[in-house]
Design a protein around this motif. Structure first.
Motif, mmCIF file in Angstrom:
data_model
loop_
_atom_site.group_PDB
_atom_site.id
_atom_site.type_symbol
_atom_site.label_atom_id
_atom_site.label_comp_id
_atom_site.label_asym_id
_atom_site.label_seq_id
_atom_site.Cartn_x
_atom_site.Cartn_y
_atom_site.Cartn_z
ATOM 1 N N LEU A 14 7.571 16.544 -2.674
ATOM 2 C CA LEU A 14 7.084 16.101 -4.027
ATOM 3 C C LEU A 14 7.858 15.511 -4.714
ATOM 4 N N LYS A 15 9.749 15.874 -4.875
ATOM 5 C CA LYS A 15 10.799 16.095 -5.601
ATOM 6 C C LYS A 15 11.443 14.273 -4.677
ATOM 7 N N GLN A 16 11.697 14.849 -3.317
ATOM 8 C CA GLN A 16 11.744 13.278 -2.380
ATOM 9 C C GLN A 16 11.497 12.373 -3.131
ATOM 10 N N ASN A 156 5.060 1.818 -4.069
ATOM 11 C CA ASN A 156 3.435 2.198 -3.781
ATOM 12 C C ASN A 156 3.026 3.045 -2.693
ATOM 13 N N LEU A 157 4.255 3.272 -1.228
ATOM 14 C CA LEU A 157 4.006 4.268 -0.863
ATOM 15 C C LEU A 157 4.393 5.846 -0.666
ATOM 16 N N ALA A 158 5.390 5.347 -2.383
ATOM 17 C CA ALA A 158 6.074 7.302 -2.889
ATOM 18 C C ALA A 158 5.076 7.322 -3.739
ATOM 19 N N ALA A 164 -0.624 13.159 -3.136
ATOM 20 C CA ALA A 164 -1.400 14.140 -2.231
ATOM 21 C C ALA A 164 -0.273 15.185 -2.703
ATOM 22 N N LYS A 165 0.943 15.099 -2.139
ATOM 23 C CA LYS A 165 1.547 16.129 -2.668
ATOM 24 C C LYS A 165 1.052 17.047 -3.920
#
Length: 177
Positions: A14-16, A156-158, A164-165
């Protein structure tokens, strides 16, 4: 214990994803600032080219009509004088011939055809420079659009991965408790 390890791993992921999204946003802002500066430089060049080309075209028409004397008193003659003095592409003797003509000095002897030829050559070079600058500007606009598309997709992907995370971390937190 496995759920706790899974939760810790998910929190790291999640952080990444958050770092990735922030980097994409920063890159987009930097690209936008650079593009704005490039566009401003091009806009100034375009305006200068328009004014200089117009002055040169007026001079050529005046010379071709045999009205050089009246032209020398105009603002367009002043623009041409400045161009001749500051042009790095011009041969020294062409510069001297043109400046002698523009000063209206009595020592000026060349035919108006010679001056017209010099002016037409300068105008052709100016138009070629403008065409090159326009092509470069169009390429920069295209590259910027492609970069912004790629960075928007990355952002957007991030963002989707973050959602999700976060959901997964919450579910794992509930299962551990």
């Amino acid at each position: 214990k496995e759920s706790e390890e899974n939760k810790a791993k998910t929190e790291e992921e999640l952080k990444q994803h958050q770092v990735d999204r922030d980097e994409a946003i920063k890159a987009m802002a930097e690209a936008e600032a650079i593009r704005e500066k490039e566009a401003a430089v091009y806009a100034k060049f375009k305006a200068d080219h328009g004014a200089n080309a117009a002055a040169m075209e007026k001079a050529i028409k005046a010379l071709e009509r045999g009205m050089a004397g009246g032209f020398l008193q105009t603002h367009s003659a002043d623009v041409l004088r400045s161009l001749a003095q500051n042009s790095g592409n011009m041969a020294a003797d062409d510069r001297q011939t043109l400046l002698s003509f523009l000063s209206g000095s009595s020592g000026y002897a060349p035919q108006s055809g010679q001056i017209t030829g010099i002016l037409k050559q300068m105008l052709d070079e100016m138009h070629a420079g403008y065409a090159d600058a326009t092509k470069t500007e169009e390429e920069a606009i295209s590259a910027h659009a492609q970069l912004m598309d790629a960075k928007t997709k990355q952002k957007n992907l991030a963002s989707q991965a973050i959602e999700a995370k976060l959901t997964k971390v919450a579910e794992l937190g509930v299962s551990i408790a």
